[in-house]
Scaffold this active site. Structure first.
Site, PDB file in Angstrom:
ATOM      1  N   GLY A 167     -10.394  -8.563  54.494  1.00 62.68           N
ATOM      2  CA  GLY A 167     -10.532  -7.385  53.632  1.00 62.68           C
ATOM      3  C   GLY A 167     -11.314  -7.694  52.364  1.00 62.68           C
ATOM      4  O   GLY A 167     -12.094  -8.650  52.304  1.00 62.68           O
TER       5      GLY A 167
ATOM      6  N   ASP B  32      -9.564   0.329  54.221  1.00 59.63           N
ATOM      7  CA  ASP B  32      -9.926   0.601  52.805  1.00 59.63           C
ATOM      8  C   ASP B  32     -11.190  -0.145  52.386  1.00 59.63           C
ATOM      9  O   ASP B  32     -11.390  -0.412  51.199  1.00 59.63           O
ATOM     10  CB  ASP B  32      -8.768   0.189  51.892  1.00 59.63           C
TER      11      ASP B  32
ATOM     12  N   GLY C 185      -0.925   0.359  53.870  1.00 54.22           N
ATOM     13  CA  GLY C 185      -2.217   0.904  53.483  1.00 54.22           C
ATOM     14  C   GLY C 185      -2.649   0.439  52.114  1.00 54.22           C
ATOM     15  O   GLY C 185      -3.761   0.670  51.676  1.00 54.22           O
ATOM     16  N   ARG C 186      -1.745  -0.269  51.421  1.00 51.97           N
ATOM     17  CA  ARG C 186      -2.012  -0.764  50.064  1.00 51.97           C
ATOM     18  C   ARG C 186      -2.317   0.448  49.185  1.00 51.97           C
ATOM     19  O   ARG C 186      -1.433   1.271  48.973  1.00 51.97           O
ATOM     20  CB  ARG C 186      -3.148  -1.793  50.076  1.00 51.97           C
TER      21      ARG C 186
ATOM     22  N   GLY D 292       2.091  15.002  63.893  1.00 47.00           N
ATOM     23  CA  GLY D 292       2.516  16.368  63.571  1.00 47.00           C
ATOM     24  C   GLY D 292       3.469  16.430  62.389  1.00 47.00           C
ATOM     25  O   GLY D 292       4.364  17.263  62.328  1.00 47.00           O
TER      26      GLY D 292
END
Ligand code: F6P
Length: 317
Positions: A101, A128, A169-170, A184
Site C-alpha cells: 500500500g 485506497d 478500510g483504514r 443490501g
C-alpha cells in the site's frame, strides 16, 4: 536482469497471484527473480532466495503472501535504506518489484532515489491507492464481508434486530460501500459519507413502525464505538441491536477470480515495464486497462471518491 520481489504492509488475497506472475513472466523473459522475505525487513536483513517456476506452483488459490510481509517503521531511516541498497548491490539485484500500500510505495520511492529500479503494485484490501481503480485483495475482502452480512441478516431477522457490521478500510470507505450495496444494507456509513446518528435512529423507528424485522448498518472502522452505538439504538429505536467487528478475517481467504486475474495482470505488466527499461513507477488498472504512473503522482494522493457513493443516500436506502 536480477529482479527482487517483496510484499509489504497489510497482506491481501491475490498477492501470491502477483508474485507468481512476476516469477513466471520474469523467467520467461530471461531474468532471475529473487523472493525477499517479510517485506523491507527481509531486504535489510538480506533474507532473499532465488525463485524458480516451481517455487510458485499452487500459489494462485492461496491467500496471504508466501513471502511474508511486515510493517517496517525502521525503513523510514536513511541508514536502514542504505543497508537495503547495499544488500541488493551485493547480490547484483538492480530492480525491485514491491507489492503493498501507500507506506510500501513511500519506501520504493526512496529506493528509487538511491538508484534501484523499482516498480510498485497496489496490494491492499483497502482500495485506497490513487492511480488505480482497484487494488489487489479488495474484491476478495468485499466477498468476505458480503458473506458475513448475509449470515447476520438471518439472525437479525429471527430476532428483529439491527446488526451493526464494522469493516476495515483504514480511512477509505470503499469496503463498506461496495459490501454494503452488495449486502443490501439499510445504512452505509463511511469517512466519505459522514453519519447522522439522530437521522439513523429516526429512520430505524420508521422501519420498526412499518413492521420491518431487521436492519443492517455497515460502517468503516475508526469512526465510532460500534458497541456503544448498538446500545443507543437498542434504547432509542425500537430495535434491539448488536455490533459485529469483522476484523482480520477480511484479510484472509482464497483470492476470488477478480483478484487472481488482477494480481496476474499486474505482475506480468511489471515485468513488461522493466523489459522496456521503465521503472520508478507504480502500476494500476484504469477502465480495465493496465497503466503506470510515477510514484510521486500517487504517494500520499487522495483517491477520487467512487461514483457509487452518489448512489447511497446519507441515512438509508
Ligand atoms: O491496510 C490494511 C488493513 O487491514 C487496514 O484495513 C487496517 O486498518 C490495518 O491494515 C490493520 O493493520 P495491522 O494489520 O497492522 O493491524
Amino acid at each position: 536482469m536480477k529482479i527482487g520481489v517483496l510484499t509489504s504492509g497489510g497482506d491481501a488475497p491475490g498477492m501470491n497471484a502477483a508474485i507468481r506472475a512476476v516469477v513466471r513472466a520474469g523467467i520467461s523473459s530471461g531474468h532471475e527473480i529473487y523472493g525477499i522475505k517479510d517485506g523491507y525487513q527481509g531486504l535489510v536483513q538480506d533474507q532473499m532466495d532465488l525463485l524458480d517456476s516451481h517455487s510458485v506452483s499452487g500459489m494462485l488459490s492461496l491467500g496471504g503472501t508466501f513471502l511474508g510481509t511486515a510493517r517496517s517503521q525502521e525503513f523510514l531511516q536513511e541508514e536502514v535504506r542504505l543497508k537495503a541498497v547495499e544488500n541488493l548491490k551485493k547480490r547484483e539485484i538492480d530492480a525491485l518489484i514491491v507489492i503493498g500500500g501507500d507506506g510500501t510505495y513511500r519506501g520504493a520511492m526512496e529506493l528509487s532515489k538511491l538508484g534501484i529500479k523499482t516498480i510498485g503494485l497496489p496490494g491492499t484490501i483497502d482500495n485506497d491507492i490513487a492511480g488505480t481503480d482497484y487494488t489487489i485483495g479488495f474484491y476478495t475482502a468485499v466477498e468476505t464481508i458480503v458473506d458475513a452480512i448475509d449470515k447476520l441478516r438471518d439472525t437479525s431477522t429471527s430476532h428483529q434486530r439491527c446488526s451493526i457490521v464494522e469493516v476495515m478500510g483504514r480511512y477509505s470507505g470503499d469496503l463498506a460501500l461496495f459490501a454494503g450495496i452488495c449486502g443490501g444494507a439499510e445504512f452505509i456509513i463511511t469517512p466519505e459519507n459522514p453519519m447522522d446518528k439522530k437521522a439513523i435512529i429516526k429512520k430505524l423507528k420508521d422501519h420498526k413502525a412499518q413492521g420491518r424485522r431487521h436492519a443492517i448498518i455497515v460502517i468503516t472502522e475508526k469512526i465510532i464505538d460500534v458497541h456503544a452505538f448498538a446500545k443507543e439504538i437498542s434504547e432509542e429505536s425500537g430495535f434491539s441491536s448488536r455490533a459485529t467487528v469483522l476484523g482480520y478475517i477480511q484479510r484472509g481467504g482464497s483470492p476470488c477470480p477478480e483478484d487472481r486475474i488482477l494480481g496476474s495482470r499486474m505482475g506480468s505488466y511489471a515485468i513488461d515495464l522493466l523489459n522496456q527499461d521503465i521503472y520508478g513507477v507504480c502500476v494500476g488498472v484504469r477502465d480495465s486497462r493496465m497503466v503506470h504512473l510515477p510514484f510521486a503522482n500517487v504517494v500520499g494522493q487522495k483517491k477520487p471518491k467512487n461514483e457509487l457513493y452518489s448512489l447511497v443516500t446519507r441515512v438509508s436506502s
